[in-house]
Design an enzyme around this catalytic site. Sequence first.
Site, PDB file in Angstrom:
ATOM      1  N   ASN A 168       0.864  -1.181   0.000  1.00 31.01           N
ATOM      2  CA  ASN A 168       0.000   0.000   0.000  1.00 31.01           C
ATOM      3  C   ASN A 168       0.894   1.222   0.000  1.00 31.01           C
ATOM      4  O   ASN A 168       1.683   1.422   0.921  1.00 31.01           O
ATOM      5  CB  ASN A 168      -0.903   0.010   1.240  1.00 31.01           C
ATOM      6  CG  ASN A 168      -1.678   1.308   1.372  1.00 31.01           C
ATOM      7  OD1 ASN A 168      -2.037   1.927   0.373  1.00 31.01           O
ATOM      8  ND2 ASN A 168      -1.951   1.714   2.600  1.00 31.01           N
ATOM      9  N   GLY A 169       0.789   2.046  -1.045  1.00 30.99           N
ATOM     10  CA  GLY A 169       1.599   3.250  -1.109  1.00 30.99           C
ATOM     11  C   GLY A 169       2.102   3.525  -2.506  1.00 30.99           C
ATOM     12  O   GLY A 169       1.560   3.031  -3.493  1.00 30.99           O
ATOM     13  N   THR A 198     -18.851   9.183   4.582  1.00 27.06           N
ATOM     14  CA  THR A 198     -17.678   9.577   5.358  1.00 27.06           C
ATOM     15  C   THR A 198     -17.895  10.853   6.154  1.00 27.06           C
ATOM     16  O   THR A 198     -17.316  11.029   7.223  1.00 27.06           O
ATOM     17  CB  THR A 198     -16.461   9.748   4.427  1.00 27.06           C
ATOM     18  OG1 THR A 198     -16.494   8.740   3.430  1.00 27.06           O
ATOM     19  CG2 THR A 198     -15.170   9.652   5.200  1.00 27.06           C
ATOM     20  N   ASP A 232     -19.515  17.583   3.199  1.00 23.36           N
ATOM     21  CA  ASP A 232     -18.762  16.467   2.624  1.00 23.36           C
ATOM     22  C   ASP A 232     -17.395  16.413   3.288  1.00 23.36           C
ATOM     23  O   ASP A 232     -16.957  17.390   3.918  1.00 23.36           O
ATOM     24  CB  ASP A 232     -18.613  16.641   1.106  1.00 23.36           C
ATOM     25  CG  ASP A 232     -18.439  15.304   0.392  1.00 23.36           C
ATOM     26  OD1 ASP A 232     -18.290  14.276   1.083  1.00 23.36           O
ATOM     27  OD2 ASP A 232     -18.447  15.274  -0.846  1.00 23.36           O
ATOM     28  N   ASP A 233     -16.727  15.269   3.133  1.00 28.60           N
ATOM     29  CA  ASP A 233     -15.414  15.132   3.766  1.00 28.60           C
ATOM     30  C   ASP A 233     -14.369  16.000   3.093  1.00 28.60           C
ATOM     31  O   ASP A 233     -13.459  16.516   3.732  1.00 28.60           O
ATOM     32  CB  ASP A 233     -14.963  13.667   3.772  1.00 28.60           C
ATOM     33  CG  ASP A 233     -15.068  13.039   2.396  1.00 28.60           C
ATOM     34  OD1 ASP A 233     -14.236  13.349   1.534  1.00 28.60           O
ATOM     35  OD2 ASP A 233     -15.998  12.242   2.181  1.00 28.60           O
TER      36      ASP A 233
END
Length: 502
Positions: free
Chosen positions: A101-102, A303, A365-366
């Site tokens: 991941n990344g 979210t 919203d986020d």
Amino acid sequence: MCGIVGIVGKSSINQALYDALTVLQHRGQDAAGIVTCHDGRLFLRKDNGLVRDVFQQRHMQRLVGNMGIGHVRYPTAGSSSSAEAQPFYVNSPYGITLAHNGNLTNVEQLTKEIYESDLRHVNTNSDSEVLLNVFAHELAVQGKLQPTEEEVFAAVSKVHRRCRGGYAIVAMITGYGIVGFRDPNAIRPIVFGQRHTDQGVEYMIASESVALDVLGFTLIRDLAPGEAVYITSEGELFTRQCADNPKYSPCIFEHVYLARSDSFMDGVSVYKARLRMGEKLAEKIQRERPDHDIDVIIPIPDTSRTSALELANKLGVKFREGFVKNRYIGRTFIMPGQAARKKSVRQKLNAIDLEFRGKNVMLVDDSIVRGTTCKQIIQMAREAGAKKVYFCSAAPAVRYPNVYGIDMPSVHELIAHNRTTEEVAELIGADWLIYQDLPDLIEAVAGVKKVKVKDFDCAVFDGHYVTGDVDEAYLNKIEMARNDASKTKVNVVNAIIDLYNN
């Protein structure tokens, strides 16, 4: 933004890996994969699609063994070919599989080194395969027939010296164990935990603590920046700091959007952080418009719901659910191509007219990235009868691309880049737009006294890249790779290749 998991158990772990990936599905919906180890042999299943679609009963029955790793993926450089589904495998030394991941920022240099110096072949455009080959090479030069934790940690140390960027890794060394490690800035998240069974102690490594919770594991802790954990196939656990100059700078956008609200990251409750984001927004609104005329606050699911609820509480304004979400539509943020995103918004959300008609509505919203989604949602609110539509972002204005594993597009696709708040408000059609201030966001996430992390990777908001190696030339390169036109071309080619191979 991908999800990774690794388990060393005392009995078959295929179902546990599957369950963990379903919990981490929000981190990637492009592809999924699991590899297990039994009697020195590997058993692999990976393909494009959601976890539930990639793994059928016949696949699960073949994933035998007490040790394995898994991955859910979304692409950060425009390719959605099944050839880049993870985990990746390399046969030498020992047989190593890896999930990542990344994003590596020096991948071109590493690719050249792997070919010219390490004498290794890379078969895809994925930086995860590059990282795998770097780790495999550094483990091979240790020269041991049977690697111990000393050789594993030495190899991780060399990986940190050669690789730059943000990365969280799980890798399985066939027959020996599983290693997890985190980049020296701790940009991408990774945790580990344990559970006790009748057969003994089992260990799990994952991107988020919620994956441990759901499977009955107890969180031990997050990996520190540059730290590695190695769990042998017999269940022995070792940890070591493997970086020369580690620094805690985790990605703050994990708390804004990426992570599940029931996760803990680096000692911080994501849920509590989002509550505090709402508090900070309320304080800003009270400063700037103490005589506001907001009738109702409505979150854009899912979210932003936590922040919106606390915002409403602090302002003393009604909180209402004004949108019904179709939960069978994927996360709009990670869909390639503007056309797909535009189409999905109307399929994903439907307004409840009763909550909008004749009211001054504050939508929450986020974050706002391209502005495509929020523009359509504001239009939906007006069509539902809202008198005025205000828009509130729990995050500051996103003005710069992300280079550490989140597919933030090129600067020209970011609506806030080189624009004022008023200009963005006009473009999305809002009567008033309010962004979170960056100092307030940082305080919302790190506002707990017992939390040690005070510095964050905030590059998408302030343009400061914590690895120190990102310049204009690099940003121009990723813009070419990430813009929607390039993605369309790459995905068409890869679709043809997949069709031919199948």
